[in-house]
Design a protein around this motif. Structure first.
Motif, mmCIF file in Angstrom:
data_model
loop_
_atom_site.group_PDB
_atom_site.id
_atom_site.type_symbol
_atom_site.label_atom_id
_atom_site.label_comp_id
_atom_site.label_asym_id
_atom_site.label_seq_id
_atom_site.Cartn_x
_atom_site.Cartn_y
_atom_site.Cartn_z
ATOM 1 N N TYR A 35 -0.896 5.496 -2.807
ATOM 2 C CA TYR A 35 -1.274 4.083 -2.807
ATOM 3 C C TYR A 35 -2.718 3.883 -3.248
ATOM 4 O O TYR A 35 -3.625 4.519 -2.733
ATOM 5 C CB TYR A 35 -1.065 3.557 -1.382
ATOM 6 C CG TYR A 35 -1.576 2.198 -1.056
ATOM 7 C CD1 TYR A 35 -1.179 1.072 -1.778
ATOM 8 C CD2 TYR A 35 -2.438 2.013 0.025
ATOM 9 C CE1 TYR A 35 -1.633 -0.191 -1.431
ATOM 10 C CE2 TYR A 35 -2.891 0.747 0.379
ATOM 11 C CZ TYR A 35 -2.494 -0.345 -0.362
ATOM 12 O OH TYR A 35 -2.941 -1.590 -0.018
ATOM 13 N N TYR A 41 -6.242 -6.753 -0.849
ATOM 14 C CA TYR A 41 -4.797 -6.710 -0.610
ATOM 15 C C TYR A 41 -4.509 -6.468 0.870
ATOM 16 O O TYR A 41 -3.649 -7.115 1.470
ATOM 17 C CB TYR A 41 -4.138 -5.611 -1.456
ATOM 18 C CG TYR A 41 -2.677 -5.456 -1.141
ATOM 19 C CD1 TYR A 41 -1.726 -6.279 -1.733
ATOM 20 C CD2 TYR A 41 -2.235 -4.509 -0.211
ATOM 21 C CE1 TYR A 41 -0.383 -6.162 -1.431
ATOM 22 C CE2 TYR A 41 -0.890 -4.389 0.096
ATOM 23 C CZ TYR A 41 0.024 -5.208 -0.514
ATOM 24 O OH TYR A 41 1.359 -5.097 -0.193
ATOM 25 N N GLU A 42 -5.222 -5.527 1.461
ATOM 26 C CA GLU A 42 -5.000 -5.191 2.867
ATOM 27 C C GLU A 42 -5.208 -6.398 3.781
ATOM 28 O O GLU A 42 -4.443 -6.614 4.718
ATOM 29 C CB GLU A 42 -5.926 -4.048 3.288
ATOM 30 C CG GLU A 42 -5.574 -2.716 2.693
ATOM 31 C CD GLU A 42 -4.231 -2.202 3.161
ATOM 32 O OE1 GLU A 42 -3.965 -2.240 4.370
ATOM 33 O OE2 GLU A 42 -3.448 -1.763 2.314
ATOM 34 N N ARG A 44 -4.743 -9.523 3.151
ATOM 35 C CA ARG A 44 -3.556 -10.405 3.064
ATOM 36 C C ARG A 44 -2.347 -9.762 3.744
ATOM 37 O O ARG A 44 -1.635 -10.405 4.506
ATOM 38 C CB ARG A 44 -3.225 -10.693 1.597
ATOM 39 C CG ARG A 44 -4.133 -11.662 0.914
ATOM 40 C CD ARG A 44 -3.577 -12.120 -0.438
ATOM 41 N NE ARG A 44 -3.009 -11.054 -1.237
ATOM 42 C CZ ARG A 44 -3.679 -10.324 -2.119
ATOM 43 N NH1 ARG A 44 -4.971 -10.531 -2.299
ATOM 44 N NH2 ARG A 44 -3.088 -9.374 -2.817
ATOM 45 N N TYR A 45 -2.103 -8.504 3.445
ATOM 46 C CA TYR A 45 -0.914 -7.813 3.939
ATOM 47 C C TYR A 45 -0.904 -7.702 5.461
ATOM 48 O O TYR A 45 0.116 -7.949 6.106
ATOM 49 C CB TYR A 45 -0.838 -6.412 3.304
ATOM 50 C CG TYR A 45 0.343 -5.603 3.750
ATOM 51 C CD1 TYR A 45 1.600 -5.791 3.192
ATOM 52 C CD2 TYR A 45 0.205 -4.630 4.744
ATOM 53 C CE1 TYR A 45 2.694 -5.045 3.608
ATOM 54 C CE2 TYR A 45 1.288 -3.876 5.161
ATOM 55 C CZ TYR A 45 2.526 -4.090 4.592
ATOM 56 O OH TYR A 45 3.608 -3.364 5.014
ATOM 57 N N ARG A 48 -0.252 -10.727 8.592
ATOM 58 C CA ARG A 48 1.025 -11.138 9.186
ATOM 59 C C ARG A 48 1.156 -10.682 10.641
ATOM 60 O O ARG A 48 1.826 -11.324 11.439
ATOM 61 C CB ARG A 48 2.199 -10.647 8.355
ATOM 62 C CG ARG A 48 2.464 -9.164 8.430
ATOM 63 C CD ARG A 48 3.560 -8.777 7.426
ATOM 64 N NE ARG A 48 4.161 -7.507 7.730
ATOM 65 C CZ ARG A 48 3.621 -6.345 7.416
ATOM 66 N NH1 ARG A 48 2.452 -6.283 6.814
ATOM 67 N NH2 ARG A 48 4.251 -5.231 7.710
ATOM 68 N N GLU A 78 9.694 -9.546 9.631
ATOM 69 C CA GLU A 78 9.197 -8.749 8.506
ATOM 70 C C GLU A 78 9.520 -9.442 7.182
ATOM 71 O O GLU A 78 10.281 -10.394 7.116
ATOM 72 C CB GLU A 78 9.840 -7.352 8.520
ATOM 73 C CG GLU A 78 8.951 -6.242 8.970
ATOM 74 C CD GLU A 78 7.772 -5.961 8.038
ATOM 75 O OE1 GLU A 78 7.689 -6.518 6.914
ATOM 76 O OE2 GLU A 78 6.905 -5.169 8.434
ATOM 77 N N TYR A 79 8.932 -8.882 6.099
ATOM 78 C CA TYR A 79 9.265 -9.360 4.763
ATOM 79 C C TYR A 79 10.774 -9.269 4.548
ATOM 80 O O TYR A 79 11.438 -8.339 5.046
ATOM 81 C CB TYR A 79 8.568 -8.505 3.698
ATOM 82 C CG TYR A 79 7.077 -8.722 3.607
ATOM 83 C CD1 TYR A 79 6.551 -9.901 3.091
ATOM 84 C CD2 TYR A 79 6.196 -7.724 4.012
ATOM 85 C CE1 TYR A 79 5.183 -10.087 2.991
ATOM 86 C CE2 TYR A 79 4.829 -7.900 3.913
ATOM 87 C CZ TYR A 79 4.325 -9.084 3.396
ATOM 88 O OH TYR A 79 2.967 -9.260 3.311
ATOM 89 N N TRP A 175 3.935 -1.619 -4.557
ATOM 90 C CA TRP A 175 2.520 -1.348 -4.337
ATOM 91 C C TRP A 175 1.983 -0.653 -5.577
ATOM 92 O O TRP A 175 2.743 -0.198 -6.433
ATOM 93 C CB TRP A 175 2.250 -0.549 -3.072
ATOM 94 C CG TRP A 175 2.744 0.850 -3.003
ATOM 95 C CD1 TRP A 175 2.172 1.964 -3.545
ATOM 96 C CD2 TRP A 175 3.923 1.306 -2.320
ATOM 97 N NE1 TRP A 175 2.914 3.086 -3.241
ATOM 98 C CE2 TRP A 175 3.987 2.707 -2.483
ATOM 99 C CE3 TRP A 175 4.914 0.673 -1.582
ATOM 100 C CZ2 TRP A 175 5.016 3.474 -1.944
ATOM 101 C CZ3 TRP A 175 5.928 1.425 -1.042
ATOM 102 C CH2 TRP A 175 5.977 2.809 -1.222
#
Length: 195
Positions: A35, A41-42, A44-45, A48, A78-79, A175
């Protein structure tokens, strides 16, 4: 060395996200995730988990330093990419607790912390009334050029914990891999256990 394991929710969880992001970027850079993460990005990810009732971070601390962490949340939160393959096989995703990422600084491996991560998340899940759990492991080809010669898959460890592969239940999630110009979908095998 003495490592403290703490289950974090609410404000404690929120305050740990930056350290978790740094760990994810570092640990997931290695095989098999490869990765190429960014703090943007982290942020935003991982946000949740703050918004999800029932989310947990089980952190491993050497003093005040976060050296490992495992996350979890109700699968129904989850997504969709993680829910759909199970729902298509007849599973009720609202009844499954999802064990998301698990990252540990290599210097702290081999001390039983991985088991403590599972213990903490499973106890949290049972405390919320869940009796099923699932997680995903990335699938890479055996002949991948970046696969280390001494790599040992975690399958035996997961089976000892009571998890089994759900055959042909694959999640795909994007990713950015090392060397990629843009994120691509990666296959991940779903593992499942009755708690």
């Amino acid at each position: 060395m003495s490592i403290a394991i703490r289950s974090l929710t609410g404000e404690d969880l929120k305050n740990t996200l930056k350290d978790l992001a740094l760990l994810r970027i570092s640990v997931f850079h290695d095989w098999p995730y490869l990765y190429e993460g960014t703090m943007e990005y982290e942020a935003r990810y991982l946000q949740r988990y703050v918004a999800t009732e029932g989310a947990v971070i089980v952190g491993a601390y050497d003093g005040d330093k976060l050296v490992g962490a495992a996350t979890g949340e109700p699968l129904g939160e989850e997504y969709e990419a993680f829910q759909a393959p199970l729902r298509e096989r007849g599973y009720d995703t609202d009844k499954i607790f999802y064990l998301a990422e698990s990252v540990l600084d290599p210097a702290y491996r081999g001390q039983g912390i991985g088991h403590r991560f599972f213990d903490g998340r499973e106890a949290h899940a049972r405390g919320l009334g869940f009796d099923q759990a699932a997680f995903c492991g990335v699938v890479r080809p055996d002949d991948h050029p970046m696969k280390p010669a001494d790599y040992r898959p975690l399958d035996p460890f997961w089976r000892k914990r009571g998890y089994e592969k759900l055959e042909n239940v694959i999640v795909t999630f994007p990713w950015l891999d090392i060397g990629e110009a843009k994120a691509t979908e990666k296959p991940m095998q779903v593992w499942y256990c009755n708690l």
